[in-house]
Write a protein that holds these residues in place. Structure first.
Motif, PDB file in Angstrom:
ATOM      1  N   MET A   1     -12.954   3.545   7.922  1.00 44.12           N
ATOM      2  CA  MET A   1     -11.879   2.633   7.562  1.00 44.12           C
ATOM      3  C   MET A   1     -12.283   1.196   7.921  1.00 44.12           C
ATOM      4  SD  MET A   1      -7.924   2.512   8.953  1.00 44.12           S
ATOM      5  CE  MET A   1      -7.625   4.174   8.396  1.00 44.12           C
ATOM      6  N   THR A   2     -12.024   0.263   7.010  1.00 46.03           N
ATOM      7  CA  THR A   2     -12.342  -1.136   7.262  1.00 46.03           C
ATOM      8  C   THR A   2     -11.416  -1.700   8.332  1.00 46.03           C
ATOM      9  OG1 THR A   2     -13.062  -1.405   4.975  1.00 46.03           O
ATOM     10  CG2 THR A   2     -12.537  -3.407   6.199  1.00 46.03           C
ATOM     11  N   ASP A   3     -11.977  -2.399   9.298  1.00 46.43           N
ATOM     12  CA  ASP A   3     -11.185  -3.063  10.309  1.00 46.43           C
ATOM     13  C   ASP A   3     -10.382  -4.161   9.631  1.00 46.43           C
ATOM     14  OD1 ASP A   3     -10.241  -4.698  12.383  1.00 46.43           O
ATOM     15  OD2 ASP A   3     -11.950  -4.228  13.663  1.00 46.43           O
ATOM     16  N   PRO A   4      -9.033  -4.144   9.741  1.00 48.07           N
ATOM     17  CA  PRO A   4      -8.248  -5.180   9.055  1.00 48.07           C
ATOM     18  C   PRO A   4      -8.604  -6.588   9.489  1.00 48.07           C
ATOM     19  CG  PRO A   4      -6.898  -3.958  10.638  1.00 48.07           C
ATOM     20  CD  PRO A   4      -8.184  -3.212  10.490  1.00 48.07           C
ATOM     21  N   TRP A   5      -9.055  -6.743  10.750  1.00 41.38           N
ATOM     22  CA  TRP A   5      -9.385  -8.084  11.237  1.00 41.38           C
ATOM     23  C   TRP A   5     -10.618  -8.654  10.554  1.00 41.38           C
ATOM     24  CZ3 TRP A   5      -5.745 -10.637  13.485  1.00 41.38           C
ATOM     25  CH2 TRP A   5      -4.769  -9.959  14.233  1.00 41.38           C
ATOM     26  N   ALA A   6     -11.370  -7.822   9.847  1.00 37.20           N
ATOM     27  CA  ALA A   6     -12.538  -8.295   9.107  1.00 37.20           C
ATOM     28  C   ALA A   6     -12.369  -8.090   7.604  1.00 37.20           C
ATOM     29  CB  ALA A   6     -13.793  -7.581   9.592  1.00 37.20           C
ATOM     30  N   SER A   7     -11.143  -7.823   7.163  1.00 36.68           N
ATOM     31  CA  SER A   7     -10.859  -7.633   5.746  1.00 36.68           C
ATOM     32  C   SER A   7     -10.443  -8.966   5.136  1.00 36.68           C
ATOM     33  CB  SER A   7      -9.744  -6.599   5.559  1.00 36.68           C
ATOM     34  OG  SER A   7      -9.209  -6.666   4.250  1.00 36.68           O
ATOM     35  N   SER A   9      -9.230  -9.656   2.218  1.00 30.25           N
ATOM     36  CA  SER A   9      -7.946  -9.600   1.511  1.00 30.25           C
ATOM     37  C   SER A   9      -6.777  -9.572   2.495  1.00 30.25           C
ATOM     38  CB  SER A   9      -7.905  -8.381   0.587  1.00 30.25           C
ATOM     39  OG  SER A   9      -8.038  -7.171   1.326  1.00 30.25           O
ATOM     40  N   PHE A  10      -6.930  -8.844   3.603  1.00 27.43           N
ATOM     41  CA  PHE A  10      -5.871  -8.803   4.606  1.00 27.43           C
ATOM     42  C   PHE A  10      -5.682 -10.168   5.267  1.00 27.43           C
ATOM     43  CE2 PHE A  10      -4.921  -8.388   9.187  1.00 27.43           C
ATOM     44  CZ  PHE A  10      -3.625  -7.899   9.102  1.00 27.43           C
ATOM     45  N   LEU A  11      -6.788 -10.815   5.592  1.00 27.09           N
ATOM     46  CA  LEU A  11      -6.695 -12.109   6.257  1.00 27.09           C
ATOM     47  C   LEU A  11      -6.061 -13.155   5.349  1.00 27.09           C
ATOM     48  CD1 LEU A  11     -10.202 -12.158   7.991  1.00 27.09           C
ATOM     49  CD2 LEU A  11      -7.992 -11.666   9.066  1.00 27.09           C
ATOM     50  N   ARG A  12      -6.482 -13.179   4.097  1.00 32.87           N
ATOM     51  CA  ARG A  12      -5.939 -14.164   3.155  1.00 32.87           C
ATOM     52  C   ARG A  12      -4.480 -13.885   2.798  1.00 32.87           C
ATOM     53  NH1 ARG A  12     -10.821 -13.291  -0.306  1.00 32.87           N
ATOM     54  NH2 ARG A  12     -12.228 -15.075  -0.080  1.00 32.87           N
ATOM     55  N   GLY A  13      -4.202 -12.614   2.507  1.00 30.41           N
ATOM     56  CA  GLY A  13      -2.914 -12.293   1.903  1.00 30.41           C
ATOM     57  C   GLY A  13      -1.825 -11.864   2.842  1.00 30.41           C
ATOM     58  N   SER A  14      -2.172 -11.570   4.107  1.00 32.42           N
ATOM     59  CA  SER A  14      -1.177 -11.054   5.036  1.00 32.42           C
ATOM     60  C   SER A  14      -1.233 -11.770   6.382  1.00 32.42           C
ATOM     61  CB  SER A  14      -1.362  -9.541   5.225  1.00 32.42           C
ATOM     62  OG  SER A  14      -0.414  -9.017   6.119  1.00 32.42           O
ATOM     63  N   GLN A  15      -2.254 -11.475   7.174  1.00 36.03           N
ATOM     64  CA  GLN A  15      -2.287 -11.978   8.543  1.00 36.03           C
ATOM     65  C   GLN A  15      -2.246 -13.499   8.609  1.00 36.03           C
ATOM     66  OE1 GLN A  15      -2.364 -12.147  12.615  1.00 36.03           O
ATOM     67  NE2 GLN A  15      -2.014 -10.344  11.347  1.00 36.03           N
ATOM     68  N   VAL A  77     -15.659 -35.388   8.661  1.00 28.15           N
ATOM     69  CA  VAL A  77     -15.187 -34.123   9.231  1.00 28.15           C
ATOM     70  C   VAL A  77     -14.718 -33.215   8.098  1.00 28.15           C
ATOM     71  CG1 VAL A  77     -13.543 -33.005  10.789  1.00 28.15           C
ATOM     72  CG2 VAL A  77     -14.491 -35.253  11.377  1.00 28.15           C
ATOM     73  N   LEU A  78     -15.170 -31.984   8.144  1.00 28.01           N
ATOM     74  CA  LEU A  78     -14.777 -30.979   7.157  1.00 28.01           C
ATOM     75  C   LEU A  78     -14.223 -29.762   7.882  1.00 28.01           C
ATOM     76  CD1 LEU A  78     -14.772 -29.799   4.242  1.00 28.01           C
ATOM     77  CD2 LEU A  78     -17.079 -28.924   4.725  1.00 28.01           C
ATOM     78  N   GLY A  79     -13.034 -29.335   7.498  1.00 27.93           N
ATOM     79  CA  GLY A  79     -12.465 -28.087   7.979  1.00 27.93           C
ATOM     80  C   GLY A  79     -12.576 -27.022   6.901  1.00 27.93           C
ATOM     81  N   VAL A  80     -13.114 -25.866   7.264  1.00 33.02           N
ATOM     82  CA  VAL A  80     -13.332 -24.772   6.308  1.00 33.02           C
ATOM     83  C   VAL A  80     -12.550 -23.556   6.768  1.00 33.02           C
ATOM     84  CG1 VAL A  80     -15.059 -23.263   5.246  1.00 33.02           C
ATOM     85  CG2 VAL A  80     -15.665 -25.627   5.838  1.00 33.02           C
ATOM     86  N   ASP A  81     -11.866 -22.900   5.847  1.00 37.22           N
ATOM     87  CA  ASP A  81     -11.197 -21.649   6.206  1.00 37.22           C
ATOM     88  C   ASP A  81     -11.099 -20.753   4.983  1.00 37.22           C
ATOM     89  OD1 ASP A  81      -9.526 -20.889   8.920  1.00 37.22           O
ATOM     90  OD2 ASP A  81      -8.842 -19.761   7.169  1.00 37.22           O
ATOM     91  N   LEU A  82     -11.081 -19.460   5.233  1.00 38.72           N
ATOM     92  CA  LEU A  82     -10.945 -18.458   4.177  1.00 38.72           C
ATOM     93  C   LEU A  82      -9.533 -18.442   3.598  1.00 38.72           C
ATOM     94  CD1 LEU A  82     -12.515 -16.024   2.824  1.00 38.72           C
ATOM     95  CD2 LEU A  82     -11.447 -14.583   4.583  1.00 38.72           C
ATOM     96  N   SER A  83      -8.548 -18.836   4.417  1.00 38.98           N
ATOM     97  CA  SER A  83      -7.136 -18.712   4.059  1.00 38.98           C
ATOM     98  C   SER A  83      -6.550 -20.044   3.602  1.00 38.98           C
ATOM     99  CB  SER A  83      -6.343 -18.199   5.261  1.00 38.98           C
ATOM    100  OG  SER A  83      -4.957 -18.401   5.073  1.00 38.98           O
ATOM    101  N   LEU A  84      -5.953 -20.048   2.434  1.00 39.60           N
ATOM    102  CA  LEU A  84      -5.269 -21.241   1.949  1.00 39.60           C
ATOM    103  C   LEU A  84      -4.073 -21.583   2.836  1.00 39.60           C
ATOM    104  CD1 LEU A  84      -5.369 -20.586  -1.907  1.00 39.60           C
ATOM    105  CD2 LEU A  84      -6.645 -22.336  -0.647  1.00 39.60           C
ATOM    106  N   GLY A  85      -3.427 -20.566   3.382  1.00 38.86           N
ATOM    107  CA  GLY A  85      -2.299 -20.809   4.281  1.00 38.86           C
ATOM    108  C   GLY A  85      -2.715 -21.556   5.534  1.00 38.86           C
TER     109      GLY A  85
END
Length: 264
Positions: A1-7, A9-15, A77-85
């Motif tokens: 099972m994929t660890d949700p903390w490294a998913s 889709s989970f990080l972007r869409g939920s957490q 300065v550049l800030g980078v993140d996987l999540s738009l939120g």
């Protein structure tokens, strides 16, 4: 099972769809003794020049970007993140009079949209445990950092929030290892040492003394999987009841965070 903390889709869409969960976890550190102003301590050690080009990979809701602004940073300065939120929250935190002139980018830490050797300082705060392939991310941090620059990786020690993790495991009927750190400070040090010529480790150890259960309940609600239980409030109540307390009635939880100053 994929660890949700490294998913992704989970990080972007939920957490991390908003910064609500992250903010709940950050807020508990108001009860830390001695208080560790983590962003300030890390940037003191990183010691960027005021005009440095800085990339914050996994910038979250902008805690480090805000500290750079407080210090009068005038470089790029550049800030980078996987999540738009998270980027939305970082934008709010870095806007207004006297704010830091920061660019923000939605990108994966293993495929940064940057040329080689562009950054004087590359920050990676509390993000390696969210990457499915942490070694790839470490190599990418190295790629975008110029010779003579620094990469600073921030992670938690294996014993971070030990009492809270044990209480969570007990409440869920899990082994305590199931709620441990996916990538620890020790793991990060080993990964970094395989990529960088020099790695210096700094540890920050303290204790949370939480006077009432509300911040702990908010923290547990923010965790992946809590809402999936049939009775999440029972889980939270069990966690609170299991935690050790001081004679004054404070809930006691150890903290152990650290940073790795990495030089190519």
């Amino acid at each position: 099972m994929t660890d949700p903390w490294a998913s992704r889709s989970f990080l972007r869409g939920s957490q991390y769809k908003t910064d609500g969960n992250l903010a709940a976890r950050q807020s508990i550190y108001a009860y830390q003794h001695p208080r560790v102003d983590l962003a300030a301590r890390v940037l003191d050690l990183a010691a960027p020049a005021p005009s440095a080009t800085i990339v914050d990979v996994g910038c979250g809701n902008g805690m480090y970007l805000a500290e750079l602004a407080r210090r009068g940073c005038v470089g790029r300065v550049l800030g980078v993140d996987l999540s738009l939120g998270m980027l939305t929250a970082a934008r709010h935190r870095t806007s207004g009079p006297g704010a830091l002139a920061v660019a923000l980018a939605n990108a994966d830490a293993t495929a940064l949209p940057l040329r080689d050797d562009v950054a004087d300082l590359t920050l990676a705060p509390h993000m390696l445990y969210h990457v499915p392939e942490p070694a790839n991310a470490v190599r990418e941090l190295r790629r975008v950092t110029r010779p003579g620059g620094r990469v600073v990786i921030v992670l938690n020690g294996a014993g971070h929030l030990r009492q809270l993790r044990a209480a969570l495991a007990a409440s869920r009927g899990d082994d305590v290892g199931a709620v441990g750190e996916r990538v620890t400070l020790d793991d990060g040090e080993s990964l970094a040492s395989s990529v960088f010529s020099n790695v210096t480790r700094h540890d920050f150890v303290a204790e949370l003394r939480v006077p009432d259960p509300a911040p702990i309940a908010d923290y547990v609600r923010s965790m992946a999987g809590t809402s999936h239980y049939a009775d999440p409030e029972r889980v939270i109540a069990t966690v609170v009841a299991t935690l050790p307390r001081s004679p004054e009635g404070h809930y006691l939880i150890n903290t152990h965070t650290g940073c790795l100053i990495c030089e190519p």
